[in-house]
Design an enzyme around this catalytic site. Structure first.
Site, mmCIF file in Angstrom:
data_model
loop_
_atom_site.group_PDB
_atom_site.id
_atom_site.type_symbol
_atom_site.label_atom_id
_atom_site.label_comp_id
_atom_site.label_asym_id
_atom_site.label_seq_id
_atom_site.Cartn_x
_atom_site.Cartn_y
_atom_site.Cartn_z
ATOM 1 N N ARG A 88 -0.606 0.564 10.491
ATOM 2 C CA ARG A 88 -0.646 1.872 9.847
ATOM 3 C C ARG A 88 -2.051 2.489 9.898
ATOM 4 O O ARG A 88 -2.208 3.673 10.005
ATOM 5 C CB ARG A 88 -0.181 1.722 8.395
ATOM 6 C CG ARG A 88 -0.399 2.942 7.502
ATOM 7 C CD ARG A 88 0.473 4.100 7.960
ATOM 8 N NE ARG A 88 0.196 5.319 7.222
ATOM 9 C CZ ARG A 88 -0.821 6.130 7.437
ATOM 10 N NH1 ARG A 88 -1.718 5.846 8.351
ATOM 11 N NH2 ARG A 88 -0.959 7.232 6.725
ATOM 12 N N TYR A 89 -3.057 1.623 9.767
ATOM 13 C CA TYR A 89 -4.452 2.078 9.777
ATOM 14 C C TYR A 89 -5.133 1.501 11.004
ATOM 15 O O TYR A 89 -4.904 0.345 11.353
ATOM 16 C CB TYR A 89 -5.174 1.610 8.507
ATOM 17 C CG TYR A 89 -4.485 2.062 7.227
ATOM 18 C CD1 TYR A 89 -4.645 3.368 6.760
ATOM 19 C CD2 TYR A 89 -3.662 1.203 6.512
ATOM 20 C CE1 TYR A 89 -4.004 3.792 5.609
ATOM 21 C CE2 TYR A 89 -3.022 1.623 5.352
ATOM 22 C CZ TYR A 89 -3.196 2.922 4.906
ATOM 23 O OH TYR A 89 -2.556 3.332 3.765
ATOM 24 N N ARG A 92 -6.903 -2.097 10.853
ATOM 25 C CA ARG A 92 -6.280 -3.291 10.298
ATOM 26 C C ARG A 92 -4.765 -3.275 10.445
ATOM 27 O O ARG A 92 -4.154 -2.217 10.455
ATOM 28 C CB ARG A 92 -6.670 -3.515 8.838
ATOM 29 C CG ARG A 92 -6.468 -2.317 7.936
ATOM 30 C CD ARG A 92 -7.818 -1.876 7.371
ATOM 31 N NE ARG A 92 -7.661 -0.950 6.250
ATOM 32 C CZ ARG A 92 -7.906 0.359 6.339
ATOM 33 N NH1 ARG A 92 -8.275 0.913 7.491
ATOM 34 N NH2 ARG A 92 -7.777 1.126 5.278
ATOM 35 N N CYS A 101 9.719 -15.328 -1.285
ATOM 36 C CA CYS A 101 8.723 -15.516 -2.337
ATOM 37 C C CYS A 101 9.246 -16.583 -3.285
ATOM 38 O O CYS A 101 10.456 -16.712 -3.463
ATOM 39 C CB CYS A 101 8.518 -14.234 -3.134
ATOM 40 S SG CYS A 101 7.873 -12.883 -2.149
ATOM 41 N N CYS A 105 9.432 -10.274 -7.921
ATOM 42 C CA CYS A 105 8.977 -9.298 -8.908
ATOM 43 C C CYS A 105 9.922 -8.106 -8.823
ATOM 44 O O CYS A 105 10.161 -7.582 -7.731
ATOM 45 C CB CYS A 105 7.567 -8.827 -8.584
ATOM 46 S SG CYS A 105 6.462 -10.165 -8.109
ATOM 47 N N CYS A 108 8.871 -5.039 -6.822
ATOM 48 C CA CYS A 108 8.441 -5.220 -5.430
ATOM 49 C C CYS A 108 8.648 -3.944 -4.602
ATOM 50 O O CYS A 108 9.742 -3.402 -4.546
ATOM 51 C CB CYS A 108 9.211 -6.366 -4.780
ATOM 52 S SG CYS A 108 8.630 -6.700 -3.107
ATOM 53 N N ARG A 110 8.276 -3.766 -1.392
ATOM 54 C CA ARG A 110 8.764 -4.045 -0.043
ATOM 55 C C ARG A 110 10.178 -4.611 -0.087
ATOM 56 O O ARG A 110 10.547 -5.517 0.649
ATOM 57 C CB ARG A 110 7.791 -4.996 0.657
ATOM 58 C CG ARG A 110 7.803 -4.826 2.166
ATOM 59 C CD ARG A 110 6.705 -5.611 2.841
ATOM 60 N NE ARG A 110 5.510 -4.865 3.119
ATOM 61 C CZ ARG A 110 4.276 -5.354 3.007
ATOM 62 N NH1 ARG A 110 4.082 -6.580 2.605
ATOM 63 N NH2 ARG A 110 3.240 -4.597 3.305
ATOM 64 N N ASP A 271 5.080 2.681 -6.113
ATOM 65 C CA ASP A 271 5.661 3.390 -4.969
ATOM 66 C C ASP A 271 7.067 3.864 -5.320
ATOM 67 O O ASP A 271 7.716 3.316 -6.202
ATOM 68 C CB ASP A 271 5.704 2.461 -3.753
ATOM 69 C CG ASP A 271 4.312 2.129 -3.246
ATOM 70 O OD1 ASP A 271 3.425 2.996 -3.355
ATOM 71 O OD2 ASP A 271 4.103 1.003 -2.761
ATOM 72 N N ASP A 308 -0.059 4.996 -2.649
ATOM 73 C CA ASP A 308 0.325 4.908 -1.239
ATOM 74 C C ASP A 308 1.394 5.989 -1.074
ATOM 75 O O ASP A 308 2.507 5.834 -1.571
ATOM 76 C CB ASP A 308 0.870 3.503 -0.943
ATOM 77 C CG ASP A 308 0.481 3.027 0.437
ATOM 78 O OD1 ASP A 308 0.281 3.891 1.317
ATOM 79 O OD2 ASP A 308 0.399 1.809 0.650
ATOM 80 N N LYS A 315 -2.762 5.489 1.833
ATOM 81 C CA LYS A 315 -3.361 5.361 0.500
ATOM 82 C C LYS A 315 -4.383 6.466 0.258
ATOM 83 O O LYS A 315 -5.191 6.751 1.125
ATOM 84 C CB LYS A 315 -4.070 4.013 0.380
ATOM 85 C CG LYS A 315 -3.146 2.814 0.433
ATOM 86 C CD LYS A 315 -3.932 1.525 0.232
ATOM 87 C CE LYS A 315 -3.078 0.297 0.408
ATOM 88 N NZ LYS A 315 -2.735 0.024 1.828
HETATM 89 C C1 PLP Z 1 -2.756 -1.230 2.247
HETATM 90 C C2 PLP Z 1 -2.515 -1.560 3.626
HETATM 91 C C3 PLP Z 1 -3.536 -2.056 4.434
HETATM 92 C C4 PLP Z 1 -4.927 -2.353 3.926
HETATM 93 O O1 PLP Z 1 -5.572 -1.230 3.434
HETATM 94 P P1 PLP Z 1 -6.997 -1.367 2.719
HETATM 95 O O2 PLP Z 1 -7.215 -0.021 2.124
HETATM 96 O O3 PLP Z 1 -7.974 -1.722 3.772
HETATM 97 O O4 PLP Z 1 -6.886 -2.452 1.687
HETATM 98 C C5 PLP Z 1 -3.248 -2.317 5.762
HETATM 99 N N1 PLP Z 1 -2.021 -2.079 6.273
HETATM 100 C C6 PLP Z 1 -1.023 -1.608 5.512
HETATM 101 C C7 PLP Z 1 0.299 -1.348 6.147
HETATM 102 C C8 PLP Z 1 -1.230 -1.336 4.163
HETATM 103 O O5 PLP Z 1 -0.221 -0.871 3.416
HETATM 104 S S1 SF4 Z 2 5.560 -8.072 -5.117
HETATM 105 FE FE1 SF4 Z 2 7.274 -8.531 -3.711
HETATM 106 S S2 SF4 Z 2 6.322 -9.590 -1.978
HETATM 107 FE FE2 SF4 Z 2 4.836 -9.642 -3.676
HETATM 108 S S3 SF4 Z 2 5.202 -11.600 -4.730
HETATM 109 FE FE3 SF4 Z 2 6.413 -10.048 -5.794
HETATM 110 S S4 SF4 Z 2 8.442 -10.110 -4.790
HETATM 111 FE FE4 SF4 Z 2 7.009 -11.179 -3.449
#
Ligand code: PLP
Ligand code: SF4
Length: 347
Positions: A88-89, A92, A101, A105, A108, A110, A271, A308, A315
């Site tokens: 995405r960035y 990284r 997991c 949570c 979550c 995701r 989110d 985000d 972000k």
């Molecule tokens: C948050 C995130 C990152 C890391 O972002 P930082 O601002 O450097 O902590 C990298 N990839 C994805 C997909 C993210 O959601």
């Molecule tokens: S937030 Fe989602 S991915 Fe992270 S520990 Fe909790 S359940 Fe697992």
């Protein structure tokens, strides 16, 4: 000694549930139920509003879908290179090592991925991702995330880390895990020696602590093991209604993290994920908490509050605006106490 809870039936038998909890039926996009014995031991059974309980006991509110919610609000799928690698960035990437997991949570973000019981990335998927990173030298950091990375066996972790490091020796790795909080006994000597073995570039530990009570003696000890071997620890908190949407709680959390050598890094606005609306805090309240917290804690203890943005907007910082206006050759700024000050342009 408490035991792990791994089903709703078991939860019902073990606890006196509230109405919202007992009417949970596990509808759409439901996340599995799992609560570790360690985390259970931190929950006050007699308090239906316990901030730790709220993070892990499912409720029927999860079955409510709101407007403007998404199953993948960050559009990670659109930014996916493979089904495991998100770019995405520019500098990284995030590698979704597993969808499993030890504890799920309820907030979550995701959910589209987490807990589908697909399991760890295959060796082929790991090699493909590592080749991609090698071919993109602009990528300097990888987030090893999931799911929870540390549900992998030490042998699997060794392979994963080795595969990336062999191809990109200078790649910084973030170990993103909540296991230091959910199952601190996981941090064993073998795991630490694997990290030591692959130290051609730094590791960083990224944890998720949402409430000061989660940071118990055992968790502090587990996190200290990383720090003692030279791996800095940073924390990411999720803003959660009834858990930490209170400046006193945030202040205590930030100071406790800092005292235990964990740098408060991010506080995330919830989110827009379906099933999590009941845990979201109003954006305006988050900004108020940020402003008050900034007055109370040191610069070291102060995390960046971020959101985000939906549809993969990325972000952005969340904070009040202290730069008020630019008139003539002067800027008007506001102090934290709301007073005005001027600052001239230079020539
Ligand atoms: C948050 C995130 C990152 C890391 O972002 P930082 O601002 O450097 O902590 C990298 N990839 C994805 C997909 C993210 O959601
Ligand atoms: S937030 Fe989602 S991915 Fe992270 S520990 Fe909790 S359940 Fe697992």
């Amino acid at each position: 000694m408490k035991i792990n809870i791994t089903s709703f039936e078991q939860l019902k038998q073990s606890f006196k549930l509230t109405e919202a909890e007992s009417s949970y039926s596990g509808g759409n996009n439901s996340l599995p139920i799992s609560i570790t014995s360690h985390y259970l031991s931190l929950i006050d059974e007699n308090d239906p509003d316990d901030p730790l309980r709220k993070q892990v006991f499912p409720t029927s509110f999860e079955e409510v879908e709101e407007n403007m919610e998404y199953i993948d609000p960050l559009a990670e799928v659109n930014h996916s290179i493979t089904n495991r690698l998100v770019h995405r960035y520019k500098s990284r990437v995030a590698f979704l090592t597993t969808d499993i997991c030890p504890m799920y949570c309820r907030h979550c973000f995701r959910r589209r991925f987490t807990g589908n019981m697909v399991g760890p990335a295959t060796e082929k998927e790991i090699v493909e991702a590592a080749e991609y990173v090698k071919d993109h030298p602009e990528v300097t950091e990888i987030l090893l995330t999931g799911g929870d990375l540390l549900t992998l066996s030490n042998k699997q972790l060794d392979f994963l880390i080795k595969t990336f490091r062999e191809r990109s020796p200078k790649l910084i790795m973030r170990i993103c895990t909540r296991m230091v909080i959910t199952a601190p006994e996981r941090i064993d000597d073998e795991l630490l020696s694997i990290l030591k073995k692959h130290s051609t570039a730094p590791f960083y530990l990224l944890t998720q602590v949402n409430h000061p009570r989660e940071l118990c003696e055992k968790s502090i000890e587990a996190i200290s093991k990383f720090i003692d071997m030279g791996i800095p620890a940073l924390n990411q908190t999720v803003m959660l209604k009834g858990v930490n949407d209170d400046v006193d709680v945030q202040e205590e959390l930030c100071n406790k993290l800092l005292f235990n050598r964990i740098k408060p890094y991010y506080v995330f606005q919830g989110d827009l994920v379906s099933g999590t609306a009941h845990l979201r805090v109003n954006l305006g309240d988050t900004i108020k908490i940020e402003r008050e917290l900034r007055k109370r804690v040191s610069g070291l203890a102060m995390p960046n509050f971020v959101s985000d943005l939906p549809q993969g907007g990325g972000k952005v910082p969340l904070s009040d605006c202290y730069v008020k206006e630019h008139v003539g050759n002067r800027w008007v700024l506001e102090t934290l106490d709301g007073e005005r000050r001027e600052y001239p342009d230079t020539y």
